[in-house]
Design an enzyme around this catalytic site. Structure first.
Site, PDB file in Angstrom:
ATOM      1  N   HIS A   1     -27.386  56.200 110.565  1.00 44.27           N
ATOM      2  CA  HIS A   1     -27.681  57.611 110.932  1.00 44.27           C
ATOM      3  C   HIS A   1     -27.377  58.591 110.006  1.00 44.27           C
ATOM      4  O   HIS A   1     -27.972  59.345 109.757  1.00 44.27           O
ATOM      5  CB  HIS A   1     -26.589  57.960 112.355  1.00 44.27           C
ATOM      6  CG  HIS A   1     -26.405  59.084 112.496  1.00 44.27           C
ATOM      7  ND1 HIS A   1     -27.165  60.051 112.976  1.00 44.27           N
ATOM      8  CD2 HIS A   1     -25.270  60.050 112.306  1.00 44.27           C
ATOM      9  CE1 HIS A   1     -26.606  61.283 113.192  1.00 44.27           C
ATOM     10  NE2 HIS A   1     -25.549  61.569 112.537  1.00 44.27           N
TER      11      HIS A   1
ATOM     12  N   ASP B   1     -48.949  78.390  92.484  1.00 43.52           N
ATOM     13  CA  ASP B   1     -48.750  76.685  93.334  1.00 43.52           C
ATOM     14  C   ASP B   1     -47.664  76.297  92.545  1.00 43.52           C
ATOM     15  O   ASP B   1     -46.827  76.903  91.533  1.00 43.52           O
ATOM     16  CB  ASP B   1     -49.913  75.874  92.997  1.00 43.52           C
ATOM     17  CG  ASP B   1     -49.897  74.481  93.907  1.00 43.52           C
ATOM     18  OD1 ASP B   1     -48.822  73.909  94.255  1.00 43.52           O
ATOM     19  OD2 ASP B   1     -50.731  74.557  95.079  1.00 43.52           O
TER      20      ASP B   1
ATOM     21  N   TRP C   1     -22.519  54.594 105.002  1.00 44.57           N
ATOM     22  CA  TRP C   1     -23.530  55.015 103.798  1.00 44.57           C
ATOM     23  C   TRP C   1     -22.910  55.121 102.863  1.00 44.57           C
ATOM     24  O   TRP C   1     -23.712  55.117 101.757  1.00 44.57           O
ATOM     25  CB  TRP C   1     -24.020  56.309 104.458  1.00 44.57           C
ATOM     26  CG  TRP C   1     -23.512  57.726 104.212  1.00 44.57           C
ATOM     27  CD1 TRP C   1     -22.159  58.120 104.855  1.00 44.57           C
ATOM     28  CD2 TRP C   1     -23.380  58.494 102.973  1.00 44.57           C
ATOM     29  NE1 TRP C   1     -21.633  59.264 104.122  1.00 44.57           N
ATOM     30  CE2 TRP C   1     -22.319  59.511 103.068  1.00 44.57           C
ATOM     31  CE3 TRP C   1     -24.396  58.749 101.887  1.00 44.57           C
ATOM     32  CZ2 TRP C   1     -22.207  60.560 102.213  1.00 44.57           C
ATOM     33  CZ3 TRP C   1     -24.178  59.514 101.098  1.00 44.57           C
ATOM     34  CH2 TRP C   1     -23.013  60.698 101.153  1.00 44.57           C
TER      35      TRP C   1
ATOM     36  N   SER D   1     -37.839  60.421  94.211  1.00 46.22           N
ATOM     37  CA  SER D   1     -38.262  61.318  94.776  1.00 46.22           C
ATOM     38  C   SER D   1     -37.712  62.741  94.673  1.00 46.22           C
ATOM     39  O   SER D   1     -38.342  63.686  94.263  1.00 46.22           O
ATOM     40  CB  SER D   1     -38.724  61.084  96.317  1.00 46.22           C
ATOM     41  OG  SER D   1     -38.747  62.094  97.102  1.00 46.22           O
ATOM     42  N   SER D   2     -36.402  62.544  94.861  1.00 49.57           N
ATOM     43  CA  SER D   2     -35.540  63.871  94.665  1.00 49.57           C
ATOM     44  C   SER D   2     -35.549  64.460  93.282  1.00 49.57           C
ATOM     45  O   SER D   2     -35.634  65.644  93.379  1.00 49.57           O
ATOM     46  CB  SER D   2     -34.009  63.623  95.037  1.00 49.57           C
ATOM     47  OG  SER D   2     -34.028  63.242  96.556  1.00 49.57           O
TER      48      SER D   2
ATOM     49  N   HIS E   1     -20.151  64.647  95.992  1.00 49.97           N
ATOM     50  CA  HIS E   1     -19.694  65.875  96.401  1.00 49.97           C
ATOM     51  C   HIS E   1     -20.663  66.960  96.112  1.00 49.97           C
ATOM     52  O   HIS E   1     -20.967  67.886  96.829  1.00 49.97           O
ATOM     53  CB  HIS E   1     -18.331  66.419  95.778  1.00 49.97           C
ATOM     54  CG  HIS E   1     -17.914  67.529  96.607  1.00 49.97           C
ATOM     55  ND1 HIS E   1     -17.231  67.463  97.912  1.00 49.97           N
ATOM     56  CD2 HIS E   1     -18.072  68.711  96.405  1.00 49.97           C
ATOM     57  CE1 HIS E   1     -17.068  68.435  98.450  1.00 49.97           C
ATOM     58  NE2 HIS E   1     -17.347  69.395  97.678  1.00 49.97           N
TER      59      HIS E   1
ATOM     60  N   GLU F   1     -23.684  66.407  96.199  1.00 45.69           N
ATOM     61  CA  GLU F   1     -24.794  66.157  97.107  1.00 45.69           C
ATOM     62  C   GLU F   1     -24.311  67.172  98.292  1.00 45.69           C
ATOM     63  O   GLU F   1     -25.237  67.486  99.109  1.00 45.69           O
ATOM     64  CB  GLU F   1     -24.721  64.655  97.359  1.00 45.69           C
ATOM     65  CG  GLU F   1     -25.383  64.177  98.931  1.00 45.69           C
ATOM     66  CD  GLU F   1     -26.949  64.413  98.677  1.00 45.69           C
ATOM     67  OE1 GLU F   1     -27.520  64.521  97.437  1.00 45.69           O
ATOM     68  OE2 GLU F   1     -27.491  64.551  99.692  1.00 45.69           O
TER      69      GLU F   1
ATOM     70  N   TYR G   1     -23.057  69.765  98.524  1.00 44.63           N
ATOM     71  CA  TYR G   1     -23.685  71.191  98.295  1.00 44.63           C
ATOM     72  C   TYR G   1     -25.192  71.363  98.197  1.00 44.63           C
ATOM     73  O   TYR G   1     -25.795  72.397  98.319  1.00 44.63           O
ATOM     74  CB  TYR G   1     -22.908  71.788  96.979  1.00 44.63           C
ATOM     75  CG  TYR G   1     -21.529  71.795  97.371  1.00 44.63           C
ATOM     76  CD1 TYR G   1     -21.044  72.088  98.594  1.00 44.63           C
ATOM     77  CD2 TYR G   1     -20.549  72.110  96.201  1.00 44.63           C
ATOM     78  CE1 TYR G   1     -19.668  72.340  99.020  1.00 44.63           C
ATOM     79  CE2 TYR G   1     -19.323  72.171  96.751  1.00 44.63           C
ATOM     80  CZ  TYR G   1     -18.830  72.186  97.895  1.00 44.63           C
ATOM     81  OH  TYR G   1     -17.521  72.332  98.237  1.00 44.63           O
TER      82      TYR G   1
ATOM     83  N   SER H   1     -29.214  84.096 103.672  1.00 42.81           N
ATOM     84  CA  SER H   1     -29.104  85.183 102.925  1.00 42.81           C
ATOM     85  C   SER H   1     -30.427  86.138 102.915  1.00 42.81           C
ATOM     86  O   SER H   1     -30.588  87.268 102.441  1.00 42.81           O
ATOM     87  CB  SER H   1     -28.691  85.204 101.372  1.00 42.81           C
ATOM     88  OG  SER H   1     -27.572  84.543 101.467  1.00 42.81           O
TER      89      SER H   1
ATOM     90  N   HIS I   1     -11.235  64.320  96.118  1.00 44.65           N
ATOM     91  CA  HIS I   1     -10.637  64.658  97.580  1.00 44.65           C
ATOM     92  C   HIS I   1     -11.270  63.910  98.608  1.00 44.65           C
ATOM     93  O   HIS I   1     -10.730  63.856  99.786  1.00 44.65           O
ATOM     94  CB  HIS I   1     -10.705  66.289  97.869  1.00 44.65           C
ATOM     95  CG  HIS I   1     -12.143  66.669  97.954  1.00 44.65           C
ATOM     96  ND1 HIS I   1     -12.519  67.931  97.555  1.00 44.65           N
ATOM     97  CD2 HIS I   1     -13.195  66.319  98.771  1.00 44.65           C
ATOM     98  CE1 HIS I   1     -13.880  68.167  98.001  1.00 44.65           C
ATOM     99  NE2 HIS I   1     -14.362  67.154  98.583  1.00 44.65           N
ATOM    100  N   HIS I   2     -12.269  63.307  98.260  1.00 37.94           N
ATOM    101  CA  HIS I   2     -12.864  62.160  99.252  1.00 37.94           C
ATOM    102  C   HIS I   2     -12.247  60.785  99.329  1.00 37.94           C
ATOM    103  O   HIS I   2     -12.424  59.813 100.469  1.00 37.94           O
ATOM    104  CB  HIS I   2     -14.218  61.929  99.131  1.00 37.94           C
ATOM    105  CG  HIS I   2     -15.168  63.229  99.236  1.00 37.94           C
ATOM    106  ND1 HIS I   2     -15.691  63.404 100.367  1.00 37.94           N
ATOM    107  CD2 HIS I   2     -15.707  64.005  98.352  1.00 37.94           C
ATOM    108  CE1 HIS I   2     -16.606  64.453 100.252  1.00 37.94           C
ATOM    109  NE2 HIS I   2     -16.409  64.888  98.835  1.00 37.94           N
TER     110      HIS I   2
ATOM    111  N   THR J   1     -16.970  80.663  98.354  1.00 39.86           N
ATOM    112  CA  THR J   1     -17.538  80.694  99.916  1.00 39.86           C
ATOM    113  C   THR J   1     -17.215  81.825 100.719  1.00 39.86           C
ATOM    114  O   THR J   1     -17.788  82.432 101.386  1.00 39.86           O
ATOM    115  CB  THR J   1     -17.089  79.425 100.589  1.00 39.86           C
ATOM    116  OG1 THR J   1     -17.186  78.129  99.757  1.00 39.86           O
ATOM    117  CG2 THR J   1     -17.840  78.933 101.686  1.00 39.86           C
TER     118      THR J   1
ATOM    119  N   LYS K   1     -19.053  84.877  99.993  1.00 36.68           N
ATOM    120  CA  LYS K   1     -20.449  84.594 100.635  1.00 36.68           C
ATOM    121  C   LYS K   1     -20.326  85.240 102.020  1.00 36.68           C
ATOM    122  O   LYS K   1     -21.161  85.951 102.677  1.00 36.68           O
ATOM    123  CB  LYS K   1     -20.977  83.384 100.751  1.00 36.68           C
ATOM    124  CG  LYS K   1     -21.398  82.706  99.249  1.00 36.68           C
ATOM    125  CD  LYS K   1     -22.244  81.531  99.391  1.00 36.68           C
ATOM    126  CE  LYS K   1     -23.173  81.482  98.312  1.00 36.68           C
ATOM    127  NZ  LYS K   1     -24.193  82.308  98.019  1.00 36.68           N
TER     128      LYS K   1
ATOM    129  N   ARG L   1     -12.691  56.827 112.707  1.00 34.10           N
ATOM    130  CA  ARG L   1     -14.107  56.984 112.809  1.00 34.10           C
ATOM    131  C   ARG L   1     -14.644  55.397 112.580  1.00 34.10           C
ATOM    132  O   ARG L   1     -13.993  54.689 112.106  1.00 34.10           O
ATOM    133  CB  ARG L   1     -14.542  57.846 111.680  1.00 34.10           C
ATOM    134  CG  ARG L   1     -14.395  57.545 110.085  1.00 34.10           C
ATOM    135  CD  ARG L   1     -14.580  58.800 109.203  1.00 34.10           C
ATOM    136  NE  ARG L   1     -16.022  58.739 109.053  1.00 34.10           N
ATOM    137  CZ  ARG L   1     -16.638  59.034 107.782  1.00 34.10           C
ATOM    138  NH1 ARG L   1     -15.635  59.399 106.828  1.00 34.10           N
ATOM    139  NH2 ARG L   1     -17.863  59.103 107.662  1.00 34.10           N
TER     140      ARG L   1
END
Lengths: 538, 286
Positions: A79, A108, A144, A171-172, A255, A257, A259, A270, A304-305, A330, A333, A452
């Site tokens: 998932h 283009d 994951w 690809s990315s 991390h 990732e 963002y 925005s 922090h993860h 943040t 924003k 979890r």
């Protein structure tokens, strides 16, 4: 000579445009490739959503009900991989493909053939990934994040998953290189950096993050591969390695990732809030700097993860404070979005509703993130449903809501038809109500101690899980309405004008709806009368 | 306006070939790793398709470039493409350098009982002393010796640095339109690259056969072979680039002003050079 070839080139633009399957397989057109990305993303959103519903169905009541625990773990792992790499990231790349050239007045993408390749790797990558579910030893089931040693102890799927991740990474990276080259090199005359729409700015910074961290993920999973198959000891303490090393490398990717998954969403919101407030974006320059600050900070908060893994005290303090600092840009924003609406002549069409839903609900996710940043509290929350609630608020009511807002906002530009506004509003309210029923109770579950990634739980968690599952199914099946609205809009509907929205500004609204296959073959001249934002420095 | 004639190809047939090739390659690799019988064949087939794709794609681009279809803006896009690609490669190596630094500065000392690792050391690995090089508390892979930095690796450093000079001389020759000197210095660069690769191969054989140093020699063997191995792979790729560029030089491609293909290969070559300097210092010397 060069003029000669140009004229020749223009003559043949549409005459020989292939049709049928060839049109899509061989396309170099940013609009067609953008469409393929978006359709692929929608398909993966439904696949990943089905996996989520299997998880929620199993958790409807305590005890093992529907699936065995191994399959449950495969579902939580898949998932996440499908939603992150298959749904959200390709959706943003698809939006960038469609909109960045239109917003900066480019004919283009900078590297059109590579653009095709970036997309066409993805269906193959996900075939490789999803095929593992049908193998005798099943799909990956370590989560994951693929933490060793657990991920190294699974079945045959590991090699397939790692190589699929390599494909997604290729690809990315190519997609990101293309976007950077397009933004830096293909802007119309007068489109200075500080006149660029914020969606373009956020994507420029996101593309940088992608190029910086996808290779790090590639390195991390390559080390997993060699540890499993070639006898290396990167993550094996017996050989002098350390399993925690994997977590550091992984989250150094992970991390930024996060963002990558949210900065383009900031850009979308925005764009939409000024349009429906009929005002310029408040604090444009501060938005750009805030985005850049968030991107910079994303590189120095990764640990922090993993506060509970065992780290020196000084490291924990550093990562805690660095993480909390993110709240500042943040907050800038969110302040700017609210200030944009202040005294605006606001209307509430579906894109605006989703954008507002984003502002409110993403903020909830941001605040629970602050709670998680506090080390002593994190020791309690780590790996509980509180974390699950937190990142689903930022990713579902954050990233996914922004993508839906963007689809409603630009769908008339893509198709030339207005979508059904009434159904759109129903889709918004249905989604917003049920997504909160789905995820809000998970905060309580987590605070009460439910872990979890476990298919069973103690009976005191039963009520909130039941509520959450009901919310999940209602929200999930409600997305079929979204598919229907898009389908209906593609097929027909009220003709859209070029500007589409009364308050819309910017180059993308100067071309007809639907946008013709080739736009801005001759670049427009951009000055303050056309630009979304006045360049105060120019 | 240069902008208006930006070259956008109508269709692209090579990317889908590349995707199919990559897919077969990856399926083959995964099957091979899991001892599937078809693995090596699919792997080879995929690799062959990818090679055909690279050859065909670059042939198209070279043809278009020689045909004068590219303007200044296209050139800049290619430059962006190459710069950011090299940046992504830098980050890939950064992951492995990060692993090396983490092991040397943090995790190996912790295993030896430093800091919070005191109980780990006492209970799990009593008697393990944190030294570098190490193959860990379990002495994985058996006894081994390392390759001293100030021997062949130093020679290799000098060879690569010299190749950086020769490619620059080739560039100068190109900018002065001295075709003969250009080809000469390119061939010199390739020869140096091949000598470097030969020495590296010799060193690998020596490590495996005489020193007992293998990929399985704990964290030292892991970081040593993965860092030098990926670097070697990139040198091979860079050498292939140099060979193709040299052939194109011999065929009269590139002009004084317009030779991005050459510069891209040169950038890449400098990148593998710089990575080697990092390797020489942190893997071999310190």
């Amino acid at each position: 000579m060069s003029q000669d070839t140009t004229a020749h080139h223009d003559d043949h633009h549409d005459a020989h445009h292939p049709t049928g399957l060839a049109r899509w397989l061989f396309s170099t057109n940013h609009k067609e490739i953008g469409t393929m990305y978006l359709v692929f993303s929608l398909a993966m959103f439904l696949v990943g959503g089905a996996m989520a519903l299997i998880i929620r169905a199993e958790l409807f009541a305590p005890g093992l009900q529907l699936v065995n625990p191994e399959f449950f773990n495969q579902m939580t792992t898949m998932h996440a991989l499908v939603m992150i790499f298959g749904a959200v990231m390709p959706a943003f790349v698809g939006l960038a493909n469609w909109m960045v050239p239109l917003m900066i007045g480019a004919p283009d993408m900078a590297l059109p053939r590579m653009n095709n390749w970036s997309f066409w790797i993805l269906p193959f990558a996900f075939t490789l990934l999803l095929a593992t579910l049908f193998m005798p030893s099943g799909g990956p089931s370590s989560g994951w994040t693929l933490y060793p040693p657990l991920s190294l102890q699974g079945g045959n799927s590991l090699a397939f998953v790692i190589l699929a991740i390599h494909l997604m990474g290729i690809s990315s990276i190519m997609g990101a290189i293309n976007i950077i080259a397009t933004i830096l090199n293909m802007r119309a005359p007068g489109m200075t950096l500080l006149r660029m729409p914020l969606f373009v700015w956020t994507w420029l910074i996101t593309a940088f993050l992608l190029i910086a961290v996808m290779p790090v993920l590639a390195g991390a999973v390559t080390m997993l591969l060699t540890d499993r198959f070639f006898g290396t000891s990167f993550f094996n303490a017996a050989g002098g390695g350390d399993p925690v090393l994997y977590q550091h490398i992984f989250w150094f990717f992970g991390h930024p990732e996060v963002y990558i998954l949210i900065l383009p969403a900031f850009g979308i919101v925005s764009e939409i809030i000024p349009t429906f407030s009929r005002k310029q974006l408040f604090g444009y320059t501060s938005m750009v700097y805030a985005t850049a600050s968030i991107a910079f900070l994303s590189f120095i908060v990764w640990a922090h993860h993993m506060f509970t893994v065992g780290m020196p005290l000084g490291a924990m303090l550093f990562f805690m404070y660095a993480t909390m600092v993110i709240a500042v840009p943040t907050g800038v924003k969110i302040f700017n979005w609210v200030a944009t609406m202040w005294r605006g002549s606001m209307t509430f069409e579906t894109p605006m509703l989703f954008a507002l839903g984003f502002v409110v609900l993403f903020t909830i996710g941001g605040l629970s993130g602050l709670m998680l940043a506090i080390v002593p509290a994190n020791f309690q929350y780590h790996d509980t449903y509180f974390v699950v609630a937190h990142f689903h608020y930022v990713l579902v009511t954050g990233a996914v809501f922004a993508i839906m807002a963007a689809v409603y906002y630009w769908l008339p530009k893509w198709t030339g038809h207005m979508y059904n506004e009434k159904l759109g509003k129903i889709h918004f309210w249905w989604s917003t109500i049920w997504v909160n029923v789905l995820f809000f109770p998970q905060h309580y579950l987590g605070l009460a101690g439910m872990p979890r990634r476990i298919p069973d739980y103690a009976v005191q968690f039963a009520e909130f899980n039941m509520i959450s599952t009901i919310g999940g199914f209602m929200y999930g099946f409600g997305q079929l309405l979204f598919v229907y609205i898009i389908w209906q809009c593609v097929r027909g509907g009220e003709k859209a004008t070029a500007q589409v929205w009364e308050g819309a500004r910017g180059l993308e609204w100067t071309v007809p709806s639907p946008a013709p296959l080739h736009t801005f073959d001759t670049p427009p001249l951009v000055d303050d009368s056309v630009a979304v934002h006045k360049d105060t420095l120019a | 306006m240069a902008h208006s004639s930006y070259y956008v190809p109508h269709t692209a047939k090579w990317p889908i070939v590349g995707s199919v090739g990559l897919f077969i390659f990856m399926v083959g690799a995964a099957n091979w790793l899991n001892q599937g019988p078809t693995g090596p064949w699919l792997f080879a087939l995929g690799a062959a398709i990818i090679l055909v794709m690279i050859f065909g794609w670059f042939a198209d681009v070279i043809r278009e470039s020689q045909g004068g279809l590219y303007n200044q803006a296209v050139d800049i896009s290619f430059r962006h493409g190459m710069i950011w690609f090299i940046f992504s490669e830098v980050m890939f190596f950064a992951a492995f350098f990060g692993a090396l630094f983490y092991a040397r500065v943090l995790s190996v000392p912790w295993l030896g009982g430093e800091g919070t690792g005191a109980m780990t050391n006492a209970l799990l690995y009593p008697g393990f002393e944190a030294v570098w090089p190490t193959h860990g508390p379990a002495a994985l892979g058996g006894d081994f010796q390392t390759i001293p930095g100030f021997g062949l690796p130093l020679l290799n450093t000098l060879i690569l640095l010299t190749s950086g000079v020769t490619i620059t001389l080739a560039h100068w020759a190109l900018k002065r339109a001295q075709r003969g000197a250009l080809v000469f210095w390119m061939v010199a660069t390739i020869v140096l690259a091949l000598i470097f690769l030969s020495i590296q191969s010799y060193e690998y054989v020596h490590a495996y056969r005489d020193l007992g140093l293998t990929l399985g020699s704990g964290i030292y063997g892991s970081t040593f072979f993965m860092l030098t191995g990926f670097h070697g792979l990139h040198v091979i790729i860079g050498t292939l680039m140099l060979i193709v560029i040299t052939i194109r030089c011999a065929f009269g491609h590139f002009s004084k002003k317009n030779h991005f293909g050459f510069e891209a290969a040169a950038w890449y070559w400098h990148f593998v050079d710089v990575v080697w300097l990092g390797l020489f210092i942190f893997v071999y010397v310190i």
